[in-house]
Scaffold this motif. Sequence first.
Motif, PDB file in Angstrom:
ATOM      1  N   ARG A 253     -16.419  50.580  25.284  1.00 52.91           N
ATOM      2  CA  ARG A 253     -16.392  49.227  24.717  1.00 52.91           C
ATOM      3  C   ARG A 253     -15.606  48.269  25.606  1.00 52.91           C
ATOM      4  NH1 ARG A 253     -15.561  44.761  23.558  1.00 52.91           N
ATOM      5  NH2 ARG A 253     -15.211  43.768  21.536  1.00 52.91           N
ATOM      6  N   TYR A 254     -14.567  48.764  26.258  1.00 54.20           N
ATOM      7  CA  TYR A 254     -13.671  47.896  27.013  1.00 54.20           C
ATOM      8  C   TYR A 254     -13.728  48.133  28.518  1.00 54.20           C
ATOM      9  CZ  TYR A 254     -11.833  46.488  22.508  1.00 54.20           C
ATOM     10  OH  TYR A 254     -11.717  45.977  21.239  1.00 54.20           O
ATOM     11  N   ALA A 255     -14.892  48.509  29.019  1.00 52.29           N
ATOM     12  CA  ALA A 255     -15.053  48.645  30.468  1.00 52.29           C
ATOM     13  C   ALA A 255     -14.864  47.278  31.132  1.00 52.29           C
ATOM     14  CB  ALA A 255     -16.428  49.197  30.791  1.00 52.29           C
ATOM     15  N   PRO A 256     -14.107  47.199  32.227  1.00 49.95           N
ATOM     16  CA  PRO A 256     -13.923  45.910  32.897  1.00 49.95           C
ATOM     17  C   PRO A 256     -15.226  45.428  33.519  1.00 49.95           C
ATOM     18  CG  PRO A 256     -13.023  47.700  34.223  1.00 49.95           C
ATOM     19  CD  PRO A 256     -13.407  48.305  32.910  1.00 49.95           C
ATOM     20  N   SER A 257     -15.333  44.113  33.664  1.00 44.37           N
ATOM     21  CA  SER A 257     -16.521  43.514  34.272  1.00 44.37           C
ATOM     22  C   SER A 257     -16.088  42.354  35.165  1.00 44.37           C
ATOM     23  CB  SER A 257     -17.479  43.019  33.182  1.00 44.37           C
ATOM     24  OG  SER A 257     -16.956  41.849  32.561  1.00 44.37           O
ATOM     25  N   GLY A 258     -17.056  41.639  35.676  1.00 49.59           N
ATOM     26  CA  GLY A 258     -16.736  40.470  36.491  1.00 49.59           C
ATOM     27  C   GLY A 258     -16.238  39.293  35.685  1.00 49.59           C
TER      28      GLY A 258
ATOM     29  N   THR B  64     -10.174  42.058  35.573  1.00 47.84           N
ATOM     30  CA  THR B  64     -11.599  42.060  35.916  1.00 47.84           C
ATOM     31  C   THR B  64     -11.953  43.452  36.433  1.00 47.84           C
ATOM     32  OG1 THR B  64     -11.240  41.402  38.213  1.00 47.84           O
ATOM     33  CG2 THR B  64     -11.567  39.629  36.607  1.00 47.84           C
ATOM     34  N   ASP B  65     -13.189  43.609  36.870  1.00 43.63           N
ATOM     35  CA  ASP B  65     -13.544  44.856  37.541  1.00 43.63           C
ATOM     36  C   ASP B  65     -13.084  44.801  39.000  1.00 43.63           C
ATOM     37  OD1 ASP B  65     -15.441  43.326  38.937  1.00 43.63           O
ATOM     38  OD2 ASP B  65     -17.122  44.038  37.724  1.00 43.63           O
ATOM     39  N   ALA B  66     -13.358  45.866  39.739  1.00 43.68           N
ATOM     40  CA  ALA B  66     -12.834  45.994  41.098  1.00 43.68           C
ATOM     41  C   ALA B  66     -13.550  45.109  42.109  1.00 43.68           C
ATOM     42  CB  ALA B  66     -12.915  47.454  41.543  1.00 43.68           C
ATOM     43  N   ALA B  67     -14.608  44.410  41.680  1.00 43.83           N
ATOM     44  CA  ALA B  67     -15.294  43.502  42.602  1.00 43.83           C
ATOM     45  C   ALA B  67     -14.488  42.243  42.866  1.00 43.83           C
ATOM     46  CB  ALA B  67     -16.668  43.122  42.045  1.00 43.83           C
ATOM     47  N   VAL B  68     -13.473  41.977  42.035  1.00 49.17           N
ATOM     48  CA  VAL B  68     -12.682  40.754  42.150  1.00 49.17           C
ATOM     49  C   VAL B  68     -11.349  41.090  42.779  1.00 49.17           C
ATOM     50  CG1 VAL B  68     -11.697  38.810  40.897  1.00 49.17           C
ATOM     51  CG2 VAL B  68     -13.807  39.881  40.072  1.00 49.17           C
ATOM     52  N   ASP B  69     -11.058  40.452  43.907  1.00 52.57           N
ATOM     53  CA  ASP B  69      -9.812  40.699  44.624  1.00 52.57           C
ATOM     54  C   ASP B  69      -9.187  39.361  44.982  1.00 52.57           C
ATOM     55  OD1 ASP B  69      -7.787  42.105  45.778  1.00 52.57           O
ATOM     56  OD2 ASP B  69      -8.894  42.679  47.582  1.00 52.57           O
ATOM     57  N   ALA B  70      -7.917  39.141  44.607  1.00 53.05           N
ATOM     58  CA  ALA B  70      -7.185  37.900  44.878  1.00 53.05           C
ATOM     59  C   ALA B  70      -7.933  36.662  44.378  1.00 53.05           C
ATOM     60  CB  ALA B  70      -6.879  37.772  46.367  1.00 53.05           C
ATOM     61  N   PRO B  71      -8.255  36.595  43.094  1.00 48.80           N
ATOM     62  CA  PRO B  71      -8.892  35.391  42.539  1.00 48.80           C
ATOM     63  C   PRO B  71      -7.872  34.267  42.390  1.00 48.80           C
ATOM     64  CG  PRO B  71      -8.399  36.907  40.784  1.00 48.80           C
ATOM     65  CD  PRO B  71      -8.002  37.608  42.055  1.00 48.80           C
ATOM     66  N   VAL B  72      -8.323  33.140  41.885  1.00 55.01           N
ATOM     67  CA  VAL B  72      -7.426  32.002  41.752  1.00 55.01           C
ATOM     68  C   VAL B  72      -7.334  31.567  40.289  1.00 55.01           C
ATOM     69  CG1 VAL B  72      -7.939  31.189  44.078  1.00 55.01           C
ATOM     70  CG2 VAL B  72      -9.176  30.219  42.127  1.00 55.01           C
TER      71      VAL B  72
END
Length: 468
Positions: A48-53, A76-84
């Motif tokens: 139910r709580y899997a991370p996503s974008g 987020t999921d691992a596709a997001v790195d150093a967001p703003v």
Amino acid sequence: MGVAAFEARRAVALAAGLWLSLALPVEAEQASARAPEPNTLVPPGVMRYAPSGFPDRIVASPAQDASRGFAVAWRTDAAVDAPVLEIAIAGDSPDLGEPRRIVASTRALRSENGLAHHHRADVDGLEPGVLYAYRVQGDRTWSPWMQLRTAGDASEPLELLYLGDTQNKNASLTSRVVREALRQAPDVRLVLYAGDLVSGGDGEDDNEWGEWFDAAGVLSTSSMTAPAPGNHEYFEEFEDTPRERRVLGAHWPLQFALPGNGIAADGEPATTYWFDYQGVRVAVVDGTSALDLGSAAAQARWLDGVLSDNPPRWSIVLIHQPFHSPRADRDNVELKRHLQPVIERHRVDLVLQGHDHTYGRRGPARSAAATPVYVVSVAGAKQYRLSEQARATMDPVGEDTQLLQRIRIADGRLRYEARTATGRLYDAFELVDEGEGKRLVELREGRIEPRDCGREQTLKGRRDRCWE
């Protein structure tokens, strides 16, 4: 429909030749088979709580000076790195202008729901008492714009919430307390949690944190969140061996963006911190580290420094384990030996606690002064039983009751109200600042009678608890 009514209906149906398959009513058939509710609403094997974008678990916490800044954590999921994070002064137009952009730091965490990236952005240089709009970045998407006001001048009224242990069945039952809290305190700016936000250690840690954020809802983004760590934020490493020790859970340092002005214990991330919010100094103490990791003396020295240089008019200490336990067979000696003398010497106004899953209030340990006022409360489903000592030394006390606490500070008065999950007034008093000291005024009008547990045992057969 009762059994007698059911039999009468059956007789009429048989006489008319209409009897087919009228079943015994569910309440009569299943009364003896009532089962305990699971801790989460997530069925086994469901992510139910899997991370996503899409950004989730967004929570704002105060900077050391909450009038000038705050910090935001999100996942987020691992596709997001150093967001703003983007922030602008909130206005009536949908055109917020060109926002300021702040790059977040990112750390990874793997759980039963997969690999997640947890982000933190620290926002500084803000103006006091200003409503800001902010949003956080995901994978080619953004969160909604959220609004948060910085702390204002100490002369302005302040409304805050204090919640005891949430811990169990957060989505199912803590959520109703939060909804009632929003109804009782619609202008809440700050929320203090007294530890054991989740139960943990059951293979569902991430599901539990997901449900905690679901229960907290808009409180996490529209007000500033300040939690104390509880013993359930730790886990037992090498349990039942000579090497057994307490270790801080991996979620805690990633899910909250807390001030870094506390002390570290045994190389673990700092779980103590302090901040000033609109005329109130709040110091957060780690009772588990003090009791189980030997940091009580060090925390007492740190707390003494925090409270010695304390220009705000009011002071609050937030800790999980109580100094005066309302539950039988609990006596937190190291807290009393090291930390309580500091709290009493500095005449802290409120000491807000959890851990014992009951309600109890009492005054200073050895003086006739009004402060400190020590309170233990519980917001979640797990309910314990009061000791006879608590009944003799605390007033009021309570069992089998989910509670929320609204605190309002204005015009030299701190008004405290404890209300049940249905909004009924359970406890109330005022601290009045008269310049040379504080005076406590009991507010008894409208309070319901103290509540006791009417069950002999829980659904699991435990007689030392009222509900679980």
